[in-house]
Design an enzyme around this catalytic site. Structure first.
Site, short mmCIF file in Angstrom:
data_model
loop_
_atom_site.label_atom_id
_atom_site.label_comp_id
_atom_site.label_asym_id
_atom_site.label_seq_id
_atom_site.Cartn_x
_atom_site.Cartn_y
_atom_site.Cartn_z
N HIS A 130 -15.64 -15.90 -6.68
CA HIS A 130 -15.49 -15.05 -5.48
C HIS A 130 -14.06 -15.10 -4.94
O HIS A 130 -13.84 -14.91 -3.74
CB HIS A 130 -16.46 -15.47 -4.37
N GLU A 139 0.64 -3.94 -13.18
CA GLU A 139 -0.10 -2.92 -12.42
C GLU A 139 -0.33 -1.66 -13.26
O GLU A 139 -1.42 -1.10 -13.28
CB GLU A 139 0.66 -2.54 -11.14
N LYS A 151 12.51 -7.16 -3.04
CA LYS A 151 11.29 -7.06 -3.82
C LYS A 151 11.48 -7.31 -5.32
O LYS A 151 12.45 -6.89 -5.93
CB LYS A 151 10.68 -5.66 -3.65
N SER A 182 12.43 -2.59 -5.87
CA SER A 182 12.09 -1.49 -4.97
C SER A 182 13.35 -0.71 -4.66
O SER A 182 14.43 -1.29 -4.54
CB SER A 182 11.49 -2.05 -3.68
#
Ligand code: ARG
Length: 460
Positions: free
Chosen positions: A156, A290, A283, A277
């Protein structure tokens, strides 16, 4: 141009239709397999006397020349010739004259396309298989290095029990092993020759299908000509294998994304496998992981698309089936690219052992071990669970871990607790004691790594 099938037509194909039904823009990818299949067919026609030996020779030489010309980029395919199969016949006839028109004897584009795609996919299975083996080997190599690197195992997404990073990686090794054997299974069912099925009902010429199968490397010939031309299960199986594997890749990427967040910070991705970024200078994003997670959607979509295309088709061939190619090619390319990039991304990532260990020490991942300790002292597990539950609640109030509870306090909860408790609930002990087959102990991960390496050695 005049259509190869134009005899019974008195009017040209509408321009819109020509564009609509032409597949040459994508099925030219099959040229090599189309030529390979045609050569086996022509040679066999020569052997059984349907063509003379000289005719067969002329066709074989012509096809070889076309292959070279295509590879040199000297051929432009003609959309008006519809697909790769008819383009080839046009090119061959231009090159060697009337004999070229004899190649299609005893054959249909229906069994031709079926054999082309099988050969193409058999080849791509080999490429995919190789990339999967490389990935699995990488995962096993990482496991080898991290048998004693402790991190929390989660359920979980809550810290559960300590495991080693080797153990975590070996979970993926098992998934990839199944993906590899799924591909192997898929190849077995795929490797059946459809050529000789004709349009749907075989042919009146005494084709030697066994000879063609042998020349083209098929294990057997299909036993029903209608199935031979209308079966696309082999594509669906590959796409299903791709979908299941993509799900595995996506889960791994999801973990990479989580682990590289500042909140977890268990790993650092190599600069070569992350991006920045355009506005936020600080970043470093896990875009590669992804994007791979995202590509799962198109791989599933390709499978669902073709399943849907196939579901209502009456036997045997229907033009709907031309829609099998683009999703297949896309799946092959997407899957292989993902495998290709994931392997070096894993190899180059930095594993932050200390952060993993810190996380394992927090979050009460040793609570089950404390309960097990009490069980060994003779307390029923359910009662032990309740005792530890209370202790955890107190620790949470005080902001401490189970290791920081004093012996007096322990004894107040249960007098059977001795000072060996601290060793029993040290995270390393917790991991080391989980020594059942397939568990995270060093002995077990060592044995599993040996088994995975044996599996790889049989294939690499
Ligand atoms: N381009 C077709 C396909 O990919 C080849 C078979 C066409 N056969 C036919 N009778 N229209 O499915």
């Amino acid at each position: 141009m005049a259509k190869l099938w134009g005899g019974r037509f008195s009017k040209d194909t509408d321009k819109l239709v020509e564009d609509f039904h032409s597949s040459i823009s994508f099925d030219q990818k099959l040229y090599k397999w189309d030529i390979t299949g045609s050569k086996a067919h022509a040679r066999m026609l020569g052997d059984i006397g349907v063509l003379t030996k000289e005719e067969a020779q002329q066709i074989l030489a012509g096809l070889d020349e076309i292959m070279t010309e295509i590879e040199k980029g000297q051929v432009t395919f003609d959309p008006a010739a519809e697909d790769i199969h008819m383009n080839m016949e046009v090119l061959l006839t231009e090159k060697i004259g009337t004999v070229g028109k004899k190649l299609h004897t005893g054959r249909s584009r229906n069994d031709q396309v079926a054999v082309d795609v099988r050969m193409y996919l058999r080849h791509e299975i080999e490429n995919t298989h190789h990339l999967l083996l490389e990935l699995m080997k990488t995962v096993v190599d990482i496991a080898e290095e991290h048998k004693e690197t402790i991190l929390p195992g989660y359920t979980h997404l809550q810290r559960a029990q300590p495991v080693s990073f080797a153990h975590h990686m070996l979970a993926y090794a098992e998934m990839f092993k199944r993906d590899i054997t799924r591909l192997e299974d898929c190849r077995v069912r795929m490797n059946v020759l459809p050529l000789g099925s004709g349009a749907l009902a075989g042919t009146t010429f005494p084709l030697d299908r066994e000879q063609v199968a042998e020349e083209l490397g098929f294990d057997s010939v299909c036993l029903n000509s209608m199935d031979g031309v209308s079966d696309r299960d082999f594509i669906l199986e590959y796409m299903a294998a791709a979908s299941i594997c993509s799900m595995h890749l996506s889960r791994m990427c999801e973990e990479i994304i989580i682990w590289s967040s500042q909140e977890f910070h268990f790993i650092d991705l190599d600069d070569g496998y992350s991006t920045g970024s355009s506005i936020m200078p600080q970043k470093k994003n896990p875009d590669v992981a992804e994007l791979m997670r995202g590509k799962t959607g198109r791989v599933y979509g390709n499978l669902m698309g073709l399943l849907t295309t196939m579901k209502g088709l009456p036997l045997a061939y229907n033009k709907d089936m031309q829609e099998d190619k683009e999703p297949l090619f896309d799946t092959v390319e997407t899957w292989q690219k993902c495998l290709l990039v994931l392997t070096p991304m894993l190899r180059t990532m930095t594993i932050r052992k200390d952060a993993m260990l810190q996380a394992a020490k927090g979050g009460f991942t040793n609570a089950t071990d404390l309960a097990d300790y009490l069980v060994r002292k003779g307390i029923p597990f359910r009662d032990a669970h309740a005792i530890v539950g209370k202790l955890v609640a107190e620790c949470l109030d005080r902001g401490i871990s189970l290791d920081e509870v004093s012996l007096e306090e322990y004894k107040a909860h249960n007098p059977l607790i001795e000072d060996d408790i601290y060793d029993a609930i040290a995270v390393y002990t917790c991991m080391a004691n989980r020594n059942t087959i397939g568990g995270p102990s060093v002995a077990q991960t060592t044995a599993t790594i040996a088994a995975e390496r044996e599996f790889l050695a049989q294939r690499m």
